[in-house]
Design a protein around this motif. Structure first.
Motif, PDB file in Angstrom:
ATOM      1  N   UNK A  51       1.076  -1.108  -0.184  1.00  0.00           N
ATOM      2  CA  UNK A  51       0.207  -0.215   0.031  1.00  0.00           C
ATOM      3  C   UNK A  51       0.649   1.849  -0.281  1.00  0.00           C
ATOM      4  N   UNK A  52       2.261   0.690  -0.268  1.00  0.00           N
ATOM      5  CA  UNK A  52       3.018   2.264  -0.057  1.00  0.00           C
ATOM      6  C   UNK A  52       3.401   2.634  -1.249  1.00  0.00           C
ATOM      7  N   UNK A  53       4.138   3.621  -2.468  1.00  0.00           N
ATOM      8  CA  UNK A  53       4.769   4.017  -2.967  1.00  0.00           C
ATOM      9  C   UNK A  53       6.482   3.657  -2.844  1.00  0.00           C
ATOM     10  N   UNK A  54       7.099   2.657  -3.322  1.00  0.00           N
ATOM     11  CA  UNK A  54       8.382   2.586  -4.094  1.00  0.00           C
ATOM     12  C   UNK A  54       9.007   3.440  -4.360  1.00  0.00           C
ATOM     13  N   UNK A  55       9.931   3.863  -4.153  1.00  0.00           N
ATOM     14  CA  UNK A  55      11.199   4.831  -4.912  1.00  0.00           C
ATOM     15  C   UNK A  55      12.652   3.912  -5.482  1.00  0.00           C
ATOM     16  N   UNK A  56      12.744   4.628  -5.896  1.00  0.00           N
ATOM     17  CA  UNK A  56      14.182   3.814  -6.658  1.00  0.00           C
ATOM     18  C   UNK A  56      14.146   2.157  -7.229  1.00  0.00           C
ATOM     19  N   UNK A  57      13.110   1.990  -7.095  1.00  0.00           N
ATOM     20  CA  UNK A  57      13.298   0.536  -8.641  1.00  0.00           C
ATOM     21  C   UNK A  57      12.981   1.092  -9.947  1.00  0.00           C
ATOM     22  N   UNK A  58      13.871   0.311 -10.677  1.00  0.00           N
ATOM     23  CA  UNK A  58      14.144   0.593 -11.852  1.00  0.00           C
ATOM     24  C   UNK A  58      13.230  -0.759 -12.604  1.00  0.00           C
ATOM     25  N   UNK A  59      12.552  -0.053 -13.505  1.00  0.00           N
ATOM     26  CA  UNK A  59      10.924  -0.375 -13.725  1.00  0.00           C
ATOM     27  C   UNK A  59      11.409  -0.481 -15.557  1.00  0.00           C
ATOM     28  N   UNK A  60      11.539  -0.843 -16.314  1.00  0.00           N
ATOM     29  CA  UNK A  60      11.449  -1.084 -17.967  1.00  0.00           C
ATOM     30  C   UNK A  60      10.196  -1.422 -18.532  1.00  0.00           C
ATOM     31  N   UNK A  61       9.843  -0.874 -19.938  1.00  0.00           N
ATOM     32  CA  UNK A  61       8.506  -0.619 -20.028  1.00  0.00           C
ATOM     33  C   UNK A  61       8.906  -0.668 -21.657  1.00  0.00           C
ATOM     34  N   UNK A  62       7.869  -2.369 -22.336  1.00  0.00           N
ATOM     35  CA  UNK A  62       8.680  -2.443 -23.113  1.00  0.00           C
ATOM     36  C   UNK A  62       6.639  -3.022 -23.425  1.00  0.00           C
ATOM     37  N   UNK A  63       6.625  -3.019 -24.905  1.00  0.00           N
ATOM     38  CA  UNK A  63       5.182  -3.392 -25.952  1.00  0.00           C
ATOM     39  C   UNK A  63       4.991  -4.690 -26.701  1.00  0.00           C
ATOM     40  N   UNK A  64       4.443  -4.899 -26.803  1.00  0.00           N
ATOM     41  CA  UNK A  64       4.181  -6.177 -27.009  1.00  0.00           C
ATOM     42  C   UNK A  64       4.272  -6.765 -28.872  1.00  0.00           C
ATOM     43  N   UNK A  65       5.098  -7.009 -29.093  1.00  0.00           N
ATOM     44  CA  UNK A  65       5.732  -7.828 -30.770  1.00  0.00           C
ATOM     45  C   UNK A  65       4.895  -8.902 -31.508  1.00  0.00           C
ATOM     46  N   UNK A  66       5.467  -9.458 -32.214  1.00  0.00           N
ATOM     47  CA  UNK A  66       4.827 -10.952 -32.444  1.00  0.00           C
ATOM     48  C   UNK A  66       5.693 -11.445 -31.766  1.00  0.00           C
ATOM     49  N   UNK A  67       6.729 -12.059 -31.397  1.00  0.00           N
ATOM     50  CA  UNK A  67       7.463 -13.235 -30.849  1.00  0.00           C
ATOM     51  C   UNK A  67       8.225 -12.821 -29.767  1.00  0.00           C
ATOM     52  N   UNK A  68       8.112 -11.112 -29.272  1.00  0.00           N
ATOM     53  CA  UNK A  68       8.403 -10.919 -28.015  1.00  0.00           C
ATOM     54  C   UNK A  68       8.574  -9.488 -27.605  1.00  0.00           C
ATOM     55  N   UNK A  69       8.538  -9.116 -26.552  1.00  0.00           N
ATOM     56  CA  UNK A  69       8.346  -7.721 -26.271  1.00  0.00           C
ATOM     57  C   UNK A  69       9.534  -6.331 -27.193  1.00  0.00           C
TER      58      UNK A  69
END
Length: 183
Positions: A51-69
């Protein structure tokens, strides 16, 4: 001491495995929100734990493609409010205009690997030109393949089968000649 080396090594490996497994004992949750600000598409990933926000955590963003992200940009660490912001390019192709976006925490020391996904209508619709479908081309199906591909493949298959049949005939000739020679 040599006598107990195997036992000591096994104990140390077990202790190491227990230590590593307990290192990532916290569970995090990712919530994705999407905003359109001016001409930019922004994706915000809110990372919370208990329930608490977490700071300094690395987040990766990706989009779904045909065979992988497909990764979108570099990994971004969350700020003091637990939010990591990403700018999504406007030229990601899609058939129906929908993109499936993934946010992922991977290989963090304190938090387990977590992934969240959401769908957004920010894809660029790609219209394919099928005007040359009836023509023979290399990328066409079996019935529309170029004639020289068909002829060369049939010739290769015919040569292989011809060689096999010739070999079997020669084996029978050798056997027949052997029986004639004995008589």
């Amino acid at each position: 001491m040599e006598k107990y080396r195997y036992f000591m090594t096994t104990c140390l490996l077990i202790l190491f495995a227990i230590t590593i497994s307990n290192a990532q004992d916290k569970v995090a949750k990712i919530t994705l929100t999407f905003e359109k600000a001016d001409s930019l598409y922004i994706c915000k990933a809110l990372v919370t734990s208990e329930g608490q926000p977490v700071s300094e955590v690395p987040v990766n963003l990706s989009v779904k493609r045909l065979f992988s992200n497909l990764p979108i940009g570099e990994e971004v660490a969350t700020d003091s409010t637990g939010v990591a912001s990403f700018e999504i390019p406007q030229d990601i192709p899609s058939r129906n205009g929908k993109l499936i976006i993934f946010a992922k925490i991977a290989d963090d020391e304190n938090y387990m690997n977590t992934e969240a996904r959401a769908e957004v209508n920010w894809g660029k619709i790609v219209v394919s030109d099928n005007s040359n479908v009836q023509e023979r081309s290399i990328s066409a199906g079996r019935d529309e393949a170029p004639i020289y591909f068909i002829v060369s493949s049939l010739l290769a298959i015919g040569l292989v089968w011809g060689y096999l049949i010739y070999s079997v005939i020669q084996v029978f000739r050798i056997k027949r000649l052997g029986t004639e020679y004995k008589n």
